[in-house]
Design a protein around this motif. Sequence first.
Motif, PDB file in Angstrom:
ATOM      1  N   THR A 133       0.818  -1.199   0.000  1.00 35.68           N
ATOM      2  CA  THR A 133       0.000   0.000   0.000  1.00 35.68           C
ATOM      3  C   THR A 133       0.857   1.256   0.000  1.00 35.68           C
ATOM      4  O   THR A 133       0.425   2.300  -0.471  1.00 35.68           O
ATOM      5  CB  THR A 133      -0.928   0.017   1.220  1.00 35.68           C
ATOM      6  OG1 THR A 133      -0.133  -0.103   2.406  1.00 35.68           O
ATOM      7  CG2 THR A 133      -1.895  -1.133   1.161  1.00 35.68           C
ATOM      8  N   SER A 134       2.069   1.177   0.519  1.00 37.30           N
ATOM      9  CA  SER A 134       2.921   2.354   0.543  1.00 37.30           C
ATOM     10  C   SER A 134       3.393   2.755  -0.839  1.00 37.30           C
ATOM     11  O   SER A 134       3.888   3.855  -1.035  1.00 37.30           O
ATOM     12  CB  SER A 134       4.135   2.102   1.444  1.00 37.30           C
ATOM     13  OG  SER A 134       4.931   1.065   0.916  1.00 37.30           O
ATOM     14  N   LEU A 161      -4.084  -9.306  18.723  1.00 36.76           N
ATOM     15  CA  LEU A 161      -3.918  -8.178  17.814  1.00 36.76           C
ATOM     16  C   LEU A 161      -2.678  -7.387  18.216  1.00 36.76           C
ATOM     17  O   LEU A 161      -2.562  -6.927  19.351  1.00 36.76           O
ATOM     18  CB  LEU A 161      -5.145  -7.280  17.838  1.00 36.76           C
ATOM     19  CG  LEU A 161      -5.079  -6.000  16.992  1.00 36.76           C
ATOM     20  CD1 LEU A 161      -4.927  -6.334  15.510  1.00 36.76           C
ATOM     21  CD2 LEU A 161      -6.306  -5.124  17.230  1.00 36.76           C
ATOM     22  N   ALA A 162      -1.750  -7.230  17.262  1.00 40.34           N
ATOM     23  CA  ALA A 162      -0.503  -6.497  17.514  1.00 40.34           C
ATOM     24  C   ALA A 162      -0.691  -5.015  17.212  1.00 40.34           C
ATOM     25  O   ALA A 162      -1.614  -4.628  16.495  1.00 40.34           O
ATOM     26  CB  ALA A 162       0.617  -7.080  16.655  1.00 40.34           C
ATOM     27  N   PRO A 163       0.204  -4.174  17.737  1.00 43.45           N
ATOM     28  CA  PRO A 163       0.099  -2.736  17.468  1.00 43.45           C
ATOM     29  C   PRO A 163       0.162  -2.369  15.991  1.00 43.45           C
ATOM     30  O   PRO A 163      -0.327  -1.306  15.595  1.00 43.45           O
ATOM     31  CB  PRO A 163       1.289  -2.149  18.234  1.00 43.45           C
ATOM     32  CG  PRO A 163       1.559  -3.132  19.324  1.00 43.45           C
ATOM     33  CD  PRO A 163       1.250  -4.470  18.726  1.00 43.45           C
ATOM     34  N   ASN A 164       0.745  -3.229  15.158  1.00 49.05           N
ATOM     35  CA  ASN A 164       0.859  -2.919  13.727  1.00 49.05           C
ATOM     36  C   ASN A 164      -0.359  -3.364  12.920  1.00 49.05           C
ATOM     37  O   ASN A 164      -0.312  -3.409  11.696  1.00 49.05           O
ATOM     38  CB  ASN A 164       2.129  -3.539  13.146  1.00 49.05           C
ATOM     39  CG  ASN A 164       2.133  -5.065  13.186  1.00 49.05           C
ATOM     40  OD1 ASN A 164       1.244  -5.690  13.774  1.00 49.05           O
ATOM     41  ND2 ASN A 164       3.145  -5.670  12.575  1.00 49.05           N
ATOM     42  N   GLU A 165      -1.457  -3.709  13.608  1.00 47.96           N
ATOM     43  CA  GLU A 165      -2.715  -4.136  12.987  1.00 47.96           C
ATOM     44  C   GLU A 165      -2.653  -5.540  12.395  1.00 47.96           C
ATOM     45  O   GLU A 165      -3.575  -5.963  11.689  1.00 47.96           O
ATOM     46  CB  GLU A 165      -3.199  -3.141  11.915  1.00 47.96           C
ATOM     47  CG  GLU A 165      -3.609  -1.786  12.454  1.00 47.96           C
ATOM     48  CD  GLU A 165      -4.911  -1.808  13.240  1.00 47.96           C
ATOM     49  OE1 GLU A 165      -5.670  -2.789  13.120  1.00 47.96           O
ATOM     50  OE2 GLU A 165      -5.155  -0.845  13.997  1.00 47.96           O
ATOM     51  N   ALA A 179      -4.249  -3.801   4.482  1.00 45.40           N
ATOM     52  CA  ALA A 179      -3.247  -2.805   4.099  1.00 45.40           C
ATOM     53  C   ALA A 179      -1.935  -3.024   4.847  1.00 45.40           C
ATOM     54  O   ALA A 179      -0.847  -2.963   4.258  1.00 45.40           O
ATOM     55  CB  ALA A 179      -3.783  -1.399   4.378  1.00 45.40           C
ATOM     56  N   ALA A 180      -2.024  -3.306   6.150  1.00 44.96           N
ATOM     57  CA  ALA A 180      -0.813  -3.537   6.940  1.00 44.96           C
ATOM     58  C   ALA A 180      -0.082  -4.783   6.463  1.00 44.96           C
ATOM     59  O   ALA A 180       1.156  -4.819   6.406  1.00 44.96           O
ATOM     60  CB  ALA A 180      -1.181  -3.662   8.417  1.00 44.96           C
TER      61      ALA A 180
END
Length: 407
Positions: free
Chosen positions: A13-14, A258-262, A311-312
């Motif tokens: 996505t980036s 669920l991790a902080p990076n989604e 997206a992540a």
Amino acid sequence: MKHSVPISRPFSTSRRGALAGGLGLAAVAATGWQAAPSAHADGTTAPAHGRLPAHLIRAQQAYNALQKYFYDPDSHFYLEQYPYTDGNPWSYVWPFGQAMVATQVMSGIPGIGRRYRSDVDDRFRALEAYWNNQTDPPGYDSYLRPPAGQGGDKFYDDNEWLGLGFLLRHNLNGRGDRTALTKAEQIFDLVTYGWDTDASHPCPGGVFWTQASWSHDRNTVSNAPGAEIGLRLYLLTGKRSYLDWSLKMYDWVRSYLLAPNELYWDNVHMDGSIDRTQWSYNQGVMIGAGALLYRATGRRQYLDQARRTAAAALDFYAADEHYFDQPAEFNAIFFANLLQLSTIAPDRLYQKAIRWYADQSYQRYRDPATGLYRFDGDNPVTLLHQSAMVRIEGMLSWSPRDYRKLT
């Protein structure tokens, strides 16, 4: 690792702006058309009629190799690996189930799918050799039952993949296959039986990974695929209990894995520690569960959660080509759920990422002499890897309007 052809970078996505002008894929076959003989399910070929899409040709090639090197027409079972070395002669139920789903994907390809319908029937008949109705609730053992084998422990995720396979059969048969629906319901009963009811455990709740005594892990992949089964059953039957159970499984994963990076971690151990590995299939099943929850409830939050994870994940696995740190069968599950999400929230990057992976796998890892995918170098080729590539190439050959049927 050296390559004989220029390698384009995976999609993320980036890189959305950079992709606007075109794919830039190294493999011309990704979007091109070429004349080639069409392959029948029995491995024979017929003269070409017109020009066929490259992914369709490659799906047939991969399936023909699967049948030639892994399938035994006398027993109707598959080898676990090729060449066979030692251990049990036939595959465990998890690889068999993935070969079964790959066959179903071939049967869903427009124009040629009917050729594979008898093969699908054959897979489902052979699968019953793993069924253990001596337990309450019944379910599929990890290995063939007597007389074909010695049986094995039940794994909840094994059974969930098979439950999704039965629902795919129901979807592909015009939603009229009551036998397949009944089997999915039986498997869902087994999954709910595996829910941890001891409130004193760390991260209370969740479906265990296995009934075996040597593991008490509760995993993303023992919960999210169960939620997917329950949600599809709810959409088909309207029974509220299916939705309620699915919400419990989905919410448990989001609460504890669920991790902080989604993205999602793998599992919770009984001492409360967490395996923080982020496998691609974990992301896929939670994306799929979120998409189905949106369909079942109309609540936008579930769709937004699925899209954020998608997206992540695209960014995470594209970075330094981490797709190839993942087993191909994990990527196949991830991609199937991306395609399912695309029917609700279209994003051209989803299919582009899948095409990139298929093209690079074909260039780097396919043995042209056999049609087998050698992701592990000179080591034996696994049934899981070959089935995954049949599934991926086959899905790319589907009509996008049918992606909602995927499981």
